[in-house]
Design a protein around this motif. Sequence first.
Motif, PDB file in Angstrom:
ATOM      1  N   PHE A 105       0.807  -1.210   0.000  1.00 51.68           N
ATOM      2  CA  PHE A 105       0.000   0.000   0.000  1.00 51.68           C
ATOM      3  C   PHE A 105       0.847   1.271   0.000  1.00 51.68           C
ATOM      4  CE2 PHE A 105      -3.740  -2.314   2.255  1.00 51.68           C
ATOM      5  CZ  PHE A 105      -4.017  -2.978   1.066  1.00 51.68           C
ATOM      6  N   GLU A 106       2.154   1.122   0.164  1.00 50.52           N
ATOM      7  CA  GLU A 106       3.038   2.277   0.077  1.00 50.52           C
ATOM      8  C   GLU A 106       3.369   2.605  -1.373  1.00 50.52           C
ATOM      9  OE1 GLU A 106       6.329   1.402   2.628  1.00 50.52           O
ATOM     10  OE2 GLU A 106       5.070   1.295   4.430  1.00 50.52           O
ATOM     11  N   LYS A 107       3.034   1.654  -2.260  1.00 49.50           N
ATOM     12  CA  LYS A 107       3.298   1.843  -3.686  1.00 49.50           C
ATOM     13  C   LYS A 107       2.017   1.867  -4.512  1.00 49.50           C
ATOM     14  CE  LYS A 107       7.479  -0.938  -3.027  1.00 49.50           C
ATOM     15  NZ  LYS A 107       8.142  -2.230  -3.342  1.00 49.50           N
ATOM     16  N   GLU A 118       9.561   0.417  11.478  1.00 48.30           N
ATOM     17  CA  GLU A 118       8.947   1.329  10.516  1.00 48.30           C
ATOM     18  C   GLU A 118       8.475   0.645   9.244  1.00 48.30           C
ATOM     19  OE1 GLU A 118       9.909   5.680   8.468  1.00 48.30           O
ATOM     20  OE2 GLU A 118      11.526   4.518   9.391  1.00 48.30           O
ATOM     21  N   ARG A 119       9.126  -0.457   8.875  1.00 46.07           N
ATOM     22  CA  ARG A 119       8.791  -1.099   7.608  1.00 46.07           C
ATOM     23  C   ARG A 119       7.302  -1.428   7.536  1.00 46.07           C
ATOM     24  NH1 ARG A 119       8.025  -6.126   5.595  1.00 46.07           N
ATOM     25  NH2 ARG A 119       8.488  -7.169   7.587  1.00 46.07           N
ATOM     26  N   GLY A 120       6.666  -0.974   6.461  1.00 43.36           N
ATOM     27  CA  GLY A 120       5.257  -1.276   6.246  1.00 43.36           C
ATOM     28  C   GLY A 120       4.287  -0.405   7.012  1.00 43.36           C
ATOM     29  N   SER A 121       4.798   0.531   7.829  1.00 40.86           N
ATOM     30  CA  SER A 121       3.900   1.331   8.679  1.00 40.86           C
ATOM     31  C   SER A 121       3.001   2.249   7.862  1.00 40.86           C
ATOM     32  CB  SER A 121       4.709   2.146   9.694  1.00 40.86           C
ATOM     33  OG  SER A 121       5.601   3.025   9.036  1.00 40.86           O
ATOM     34  N   LYS A 174       0.043   0.428   6.591  1.00 42.46           N
ATOM     35  CA  LYS A 174      -0.965   0.192   7.619  1.00 42.46           C
ATOM     36  C   LYS A 174      -1.794   1.450   7.868  1.00 42.46           C
ATOM     37  CE  LYS A 174       1.392  -3.604   9.984  1.00 42.46           C
ATOM     38  NZ  LYS A 174       1.735  -4.220  11.257  1.00 42.46           N
ATOM     39  N   ILE A 175      -1.144   2.595   7.806  1.00 39.76           N
ATOM     40  CA  ILE A 175      -1.861   3.866   7.971  1.00 39.76           C
ATOM     41  C   ILE A 175      -2.880   4.041   6.848  1.00 39.76           C
ATOM     42  CG2 ILE A 175      -1.575   6.377   7.859  1.00 39.76           C
ATOM     43  CD1 ILE A 175       1.133   5.950   9.339  1.00 39.76           C
ATOM     44  N   ARG A 176      -2.501   3.683   5.639  1.00 38.88           N
ATOM     45  CA  ARG A 176      -3.429   3.806   4.509  1.00 38.88           C
ATOM     46  C   ARG A 176      -4.582   2.810   4.618  1.00 38.88           C
ATOM     47  NH1 ARG A 176       0.502   4.993  -0.770  1.00 38.88           N
ATOM     48  NH2 ARG A 176       1.420   6.909   0.100  1.00 38.88           N
ATOM     49  N   ALA A 177      -4.314   1.641   5.177  1.00 38.68           N
ATOM     50  CA  ALA A 177      -5.394   0.673   5.396  1.00 38.68           C
ATOM     51  C   ALA A 177      -6.395   1.224   6.405  1.00 38.68           C
ATOM     52  CB  ALA A 177      -4.815  -0.655   5.879  1.00 38.68           C
TER      53      ALA A 177
END
Length: 543
Positions: A333-335, A356-359, A362-365
């Motif tokens: 979701f970061e891309k 931090e990886r993937g955080s 998760k915010i976008r989810a």
Amino acid sequence: MARYIFITGGVVSSLGKGIAAAALGALLQSRGYRVRLRKLDPYLNVDPGTMSPTQHGEVFVTDDGAETDLDLGHYERFTGRSATKTDNITTGRIYKNILDKERRGDYLGATVQVIPHVTNEIKEFVLEGNEDFDFVLCEIGGTVGDIEAMPFMEAIRQLGNDLPRGNAVYVHLTLMPYIPAAGELKTKPTQHSVKELQAMGIHPDILLVRADREIPEAERRKLSLFCNVRSSAVIQALDVANIYDVPLAYHREGLDDEVLHAFGIDPAPVPRMDAWKEVGERIRTPEGEVTIAVVGKYTGLKDAYKSLIEALAHGGIANRVKVKLEWIESEIFEKEDPTPYLEKVHGILVPGGFGERGSEGKIRAARFARTHKVPYFGICFGMQMAVIEAARNLAGIKNASSTEFDRNAAEPVVGLMTEWVKGNALEKRSDTDDLGGTMRLGAYKARLGGDTKIADIYGSTEISERHRHRYEVNFGYREKLESCGLVFSGTSPDGVLPETIEYADHPWFIGVQYHPELKSRPLQPHPLFSSFIAAALEQSRLV
């Protein structure tokens, strides 16, 4: 006096010793016995707390704050008995205890050796505190032949002689592979595994043989003959549709009868299996299906979320629906736009994690769930990311972040809390402590607001849940966030630490700082998971 059942494994790992031990414990409980389960882990880590979940699976946390092997989760789910820090020990802990004693001079100058000092330490652990139990089941991690497991094998061999005659039974779990080219199930791997076990001085009383098809009677007799066990003690452990069928399957094969016979208990109490039959029936005949997106960062190894997977299944059992999981790596979701991944799901769950990886994914989810009114369940890190999302997109705090990602964050909406109260004691931590010493671990009480969704779900305003995290939501931003609609619906009893969040205008959007999945059981689904799946079921009628 307690009787002891030692469960070992052979041939290959991952055969399911933990499930076997838990299921046997449930069967003995169904006959009215008091049961305790313990896990002996051969690795050198003091505990699994600093081990990567992609290597070892999840860390299961007990009420008293122990970070333990995930098998203790199976023990709790099958028996309903809460585990403690005295139910799991590792080689690392054993050696640490011994070296501390040696430094204090407890051994009076003796040369410290594997035998007797290491084996004595293991035996003391196995025997301690069992006065109130009828059976103690001890699972030995790893497989027969592992060099790390040898002191544990020697210790349980010695216990067979130390305990009164007839008070120890050995169950050996092995694999009987099917060779397609030969069209046969092969007994030789089990024969070799038992031979190695016997070479250590341990003679199994019962063979629990994993297979993907029925074991012919001729092969059972062969195993009985070559492995020196009674024919009736060769128990086939066939694959089942779900793990909660295991107690019934083992009972049908006579495992609990054979164990009790080995102890000379005859006649045995009649088992009461109605509750397990009801669970199996609900799983086999669901009345619907919901799809839950799990947006995580360790999705490559599902054991990293073992308790979470089971708790979601328990929510399905409570609602008589099948729960289908869509695993999504949060970095995607970061891309990419999350819409194509999430528009068809009935609920979104963002679990715990570190780093931090993937955080940002998760915010976008969390934002998608909030804006599209999709049921959202944020657990631990998942709650923190939901708060950061609200800070950025509702409260206008564009630089909202966590000091876990940036120690000098301009807007530390999530940060390291340095002290808090547990019971009557003040606990402290700093970012220079050992990783294992900076956690808020174990059961903590929380107070829920009376007029909140989460209090309605629990049916109470006073709860106790298990924690495992370093960082907390910063209450300095509470007023600004609540003015935008985010409700801090639960706090620590002293009001210092936020425990739960929700949106009053959302069908189901709840974040919790703790890990409710650790207390969910098939016979007692956790209310939050039952409610979340119920909300997802409602959502399925709208999608």
